[in-house]
Motif scaffolding. Sequence first.
Motif, PDB file in Angstrom:
ATOM      1  N   CYS A 212       0.683  -1.189  -0.278  1.00 49.82           N
ATOM      2  CA  CYS A 212      -0.063  -0.192  -0.295  1.00 49.82           C
ATOM      3  C   CYS A 212       0.800   1.754   0.300  1.00 49.82           C
ATOM      4  O   CYS A 212       0.802   2.342  -0.571  1.00 49.82           O
ATOM      5  CB  CYS A 212      -0.841   0.322   1.157  1.00 49.82           C
ATOM      6  N   LEU A 213       2.133   1.197   0.781  1.00 47.57           N
ATOM      7  CA  LEU A 213       2.577   2.464   0.825  1.00 47.57           C
ATOM      8  C   LEU A 213       3.892   2.286  -0.297  1.00 47.57           C
ATOM      9  O   LEU A 213       5.009   3.347  -0.677  1.00 47.57           O
ATOM     10  CB  LEU A 213       3.374   2.074   2.100  1.00 47.57           C
ATOM     11  N   GLU A 214       3.706   1.319  -0.949  1.00 49.14           N
ATOM     12  CA  GLU A 214       5.269   1.432  -1.663  1.00 49.14           C
ATOM     13  C   GLU A 214       5.246   2.607  -2.600  1.00 49.14           C
ATOM     14  O   GLU A 214       4.373   3.163  -3.355  1.00 49.14           O
ATOM     15  CB  GLU A 214       5.381   0.310  -2.996  1.00 49.14           C
ATOM     16  N   GLY A 215       6.571   2.958  -3.698  1.00 48.73           N
ATOM     17  CA  GLY A 215       6.400   4.579  -3.971  1.00 48.73           C
ATOM     18  C   GLY A 215       6.308   5.258  -3.328  1.00 48.73           C
ATOM     19  O   GLY A 215       6.357   6.582  -4.241  1.00 48.73           O
ATOM     20  N   HIS A 216       5.644   5.370  -2.092  1.00 53.04           N
ATOM     21  CA  HIS A 216       5.429   6.511  -1.671  1.00 53.04           C
ATOM     22  C   HIS A 216       6.760   6.799  -0.292  1.00 53.04           C
ATOM     23  O   HIS A 216       7.000   7.719   0.348  1.00 53.04           O
ATOM     24  CB  HIS A 216       4.268   6.576  -0.835  1.00 53.04           C
ATOM     25  N   VAL A 217       6.551   5.502   0.560  1.00 57.49           N
ATOM     26  CA  VAL A 217       7.415   5.503   1.600  1.00 57.49           C
ATOM     27  C   VAL A 217       7.592   4.244   2.364  1.00 57.49           C
ATOM     28  O   VAL A 217       8.256   3.454   1.260  1.00 57.49           O
ATOM     29  CB  VAL A 217       6.343   5.774   3.293  1.00 57.49           C
ATOM     30  N   LEU A 218       9.603   4.370   2.696  1.00 58.50           N
ATOM     31  CA  LEU A 218      10.521   3.214   2.188  1.00 58.50           C
ATOM     32  C   LEU A 218       9.761   2.548   3.944  1.00 58.50           C
ATOM     33  O   LEU A 218      10.341   3.207   5.445  1.00 58.50           O
ATOM     34  CB  LEU A 218      11.591   3.102   2.660  1.00 58.50           C
ATOM     35  N   VAL A 219       9.512   1.738   3.278  1.00 60.93           N
ATOM     36  CA  VAL A 219       8.986   0.842   5.070  1.00 60.93           C
ATOM     37  C   VAL A 219      10.282  -0.503   5.283  1.00 60.93           C
ATOM     38  O   VAL A 219      10.084  -0.884   4.834  1.00 60.93           O
ATOM     39  CB  VAL A 219       7.766   0.322   4.966  1.00 60.93           C
TER      40      VAL A 219
END
Length: 196
Positions: free
Chosen positions: A32-39
């Motif tokens: 869901c956060l891929e490309g937005h936030v490095l988790v």
Amino acid sequence: MAEGSALLRGSSNHKVTLVTGNDGKRREVQACLEGHVLVENVNLDLPEMQSDSVFEISRNKALMAYDITKSPVLVEDTALCFDALGGLPGPYVKWFFERIGPTGLIKLLEGFDTRRAYATCVFTYCASPDVVLQFEGRCDGRIVEAPRGEGGFGWDSVFEPDEGCGQTFAEMQDEEKNRISPRAKALVALKAHFCL
């Protein structure tokens, strides 16, 4: 922009530490956060306060995790709430599931007229003890008569969301589940808050 927003977006790599030992949750959050936030992921064995509120539980865990990591953390807690049982098992669903499994969860509703339920997920982002933000996603649905599906994890095989076209989360492809699940909805709220 809120102070917490500036903290997450304050660097070029937008990094946050997800606190979970659940590989399924980790995969869903990363998708869901891929490309937005490095988790980044860390598995911390945190004591969990006993509360009927997923907000309180998630906030408490986030503050403990921040105290250990000294860096921005993202903590999640979920609840599966049966209308017939006044909201139980609620945030205790993990322990119910571990003890009685999916069939046991279904049997809890024997003798009741309604199988209505809702699933909720709360993410808590903690950048410091003074910057704690929470994001909720909710999905209404029903508890099915027998477990269905091989995908997902936890109680996915017993919950059929209203938006799921007659499928349990465990019967859905990951892309579909990641579009309508309470976890996905909470992450959409998080992304909107941080303008991601």
